[in-house]
Design an enzyme around this catalytic site. Sequence first.
Site, short mmCIF file in Angstrom:
data_model
loop_
_atom_site.label_atom_id
_atom_site.label_comp_id
_atom_site.label_asym_id
_atom_site.label_seq_id
_atom_site.Cartn_x
_atom_site.Cartn_y
_atom_site.Cartn_z
N HIS A 1 0.86 -1.21 0.00
CA HIS A 1 0.00 0.00 0.00
C HIS A 1 0.88 1.25 0.00
CE1 HIS A 1 -3.82 2.15 1.62
NE2 HIS A 1 -2.95 3.08 1.26
N HIS B 1 1.40 5.41 -1.73
CA HIS B 1 1.00 6.56 -2.57
C HIS B 1 2.28 7.15 -3.14
CE1 HIS B 1 -3.09 6.50 -0.96
NE2 HIS B 1 -2.51 6.12 0.15
N LEU B 2 2.45 7.00 -4.45
CA LEU B 2 3.67 7.50 -5.07
C LEU B 2 3.47 8.85 -5.75
CD1 LEU B 2 5.17 4.20 -6.55
CD2 LEU B 2 5.89 5.45 -4.50
N ARG B 3 2.19 9.27 -5.86
CA ARG B 3 1.88 10.56 -6.50
C ARG B 3 2.40 10.58 -7.94
NH1 ARG B 3 -1.38 10.64 -2.14
NH2 ARG B 3 -0.47 11.62 -0.32
N ASN C 1 -5.39 7.08 -6.15
CA ASN C 1 -6.15 8.29 -5.78
C ASN C 1 -5.42 9.56 -6.23
OD1 ASN C 1 -4.11 7.83 -3.81
ND2 ASN C 1 -5.25 8.93 -2.23
N LYS D 1 -9.46 -0.62 -5.97
CA LYS D 1 -9.52 0.04 -4.66
C LYS D 1 -10.87 0.69 -4.43
CE LYS D 1 -7.94 2.01 -0.91
NZ LYS D 1 -6.70 2.07 -0.18
N HIS E 1 -10.48 1.06 1.62
CA HIS E 1 -10.34 2.06 2.68
C HIS E 1 -11.61 1.96 3.50
CE1 HIS E 1 -9.02 5.97 4.48
NE2 HIS E 1 -10.28 5.89 4.88
N HIS F 1 -4.77 -0.59 5.85
CA HIS F 1 -4.35 0.24 6.99
C HIS F 1 -5.31 0.18 8.17
CE1 HIS F 1 -7.15 2.98 5.07
NE2 HIS F 1 -6.30 3.59 4.28
N LEU G 1 -5.26 9.20 7.79
CA LEU G 1 -6.56 8.54 7.82
C LEU G 1 -6.40 7.06 7.45
CD1 LEU G 1 -8.82 11.30 6.29
CD2 LEU G 1 -8.89 10.44 8.63
N ASP H 1 1.26 2.53 3.60
CA ASP H 1 0.41 3.71 3.38
C ASP H 1 1.24 4.99 3.41
OD1 ASP H 1 -1.87 5.21 2.86
OD2 ASP H 1 -2.44 5.34 4.97
N HIS I 1 2.80 14.46 1.64
CA HIS I 1 2.22 15.78 1.34
C HIS I 1 3.30 16.80 1.67
CE1 HIS I 1 -2.00 14.41 0.95
NE2 HIS I 1 -1.71 13.56 1.93
N ALA J 1 -4.28 14.83 5.24
CA ALA J 1 -4.09 13.56 5.95
C ALA J 1 -3.04 12.74 5.22
CB ALA J 1 -5.41 12.80 6.01
C1 NCD Z 1 -3.77 8.97 1.94
C2 NCD Z 1 -3.28 9.99 0.89
O1 NCD Z 1 -2.74 11.04 1.29
O2 NCD Z 1 -3.39 9.73 -0.31
N1 NCD Z 1 -3.81 9.61 3.21
C3 NCD Z 1 -3.82 9.01 4.42
O3 NCD Z 1 -3.97 9.70 5.42
N2 NCD Z 1 -3.68 7.70 4.55
C4 NCD Z 1 -5.09 8.40 1.53
C5 NCD Z 1 -5.46 7.11 2.24
O4 NCD Z 1 -4.71 6.15 2.20
O5 NCD Z 1 -6.54 7.05 2.85
ZN ZN Z 2 -3.32 5.03 1.60
ZN ZN Z 3 -6.90 4.97 2.84
#
Ligand code: NCD
Ligand code: ZN
Ligand code: ZN
Length: 347
Positions: free
Chosen positions: A15, A17-19, A43, A103, A140, A178, A223, A251, A255, A267
């Site tokens: 899990h 987030h690589l943006r 996302n 997802k 999620h 998560h 989150l 996760d 940011h 978050a």
């Molecule tokens: C994640 C994100 O920033 O993309 N943020 C987080 O707080 N975990 C989104 C997610 O995994 O719910």
């Molecule tokens: Zn996530």
């Molecule tokens: Zn999530």
Amino acid sequence: MTETTLTIRRPDDWHVHLRRDAMLEAVVGYTARQFARAIVMPNLAPPITTIEMARDYRAEIVAAAAAAGHPGFVPLMTAYLIDGIDGAMLARGHAEGVFVAAKLYPAHATTGSAHGVTDVARIYPALEAMERAGMPLCVHGEVTDPAVDVFDREAVFIERVLGQVVRDFPGLKVIFEHITTAEAAAFVESAGPNVAATVTPQHLHINRNAMFAGGLRPHAYCLPVAKREVHRLALRKAATSGSPKFFLGTDTAPHEVHRKEMDCGCAGIFNAPHALESYLAVFEEEGALAHFEGFASEHGPRFYGLPLNEGTVTLERVAQEVPARIEHGAISLVPFHAGQALNWRLV
Ligand code: NCD
Ligand code: ZN
Ligand code: ZN
């Protein structure tokens, strides 16, 4: 018995987030230096809803990882479920080896979920197609009902949504992402072998007090939000138990610092830089070093039905201090454990 090094099969992160663009370039190396593969969350803006988008995004990640010195890194792509999404398209993307999973974001539950699912009934045809295709569902798991206390949203999601989905699709592989509560750990334990969970490092290290320690702490905010200590302890027990239902999913959710430290801060915790060392600290504290390799490198691929990685990584017992900031060009990030010491270091 105090080992000074620990060698395990090369792990994966189930899990991340690589943006995209400059943020992708800044962060991908931290994940790729530790993990052979990673389940990449969809996302983005706009979200990854088609096979074509996932192919393009995968190519961007592969190129960014190669540029960061990790040409072998394998991103495992996910489809972002939206109301009414075409199940045949998902199954085709899975068969073509593009979508490893899909997802479910309940609409407005978290970062980048504005296009998410408004009612799980609206993706039932897609879930049916996924079940038939053997395509896993990542979830999620939080309700968005404003009447539900933010700390109860995960437990209520089990009652109102997830329990029913698991009953209605007994053959669907479901990853409860998560998890943050004792209720979630118990739900996963008591469900069939088709239900598993990922656990983040932060939910093993911090409880909700961390967000209010001496003042408001935006870098402890993600989150689902961290819960009471009793939940953290339940998660530690589940993650270190050796059960194949629990596996590594950081996760990591970067940011930029100014987007965290603001009136309505984002978050997400950026834990990629020291993810393995962070998990390892937990396994050591719990006296469960023998279960670390299963959690990090075996349970995930077995659940997804993918081969285990060849090769190994080694961690050594050498103390290191986590930097307060990580800068990449114009991008400034605060890593998880900023300013703290960790006892292990990835060699
Ligand atoms: C994640 C994100 O920033 O993309 N943020 C987080 O707080 N975990 C989104 C997610 O995994 O719910
Ligand atoms: Zn996530
Ligand atoms: Zn999530």
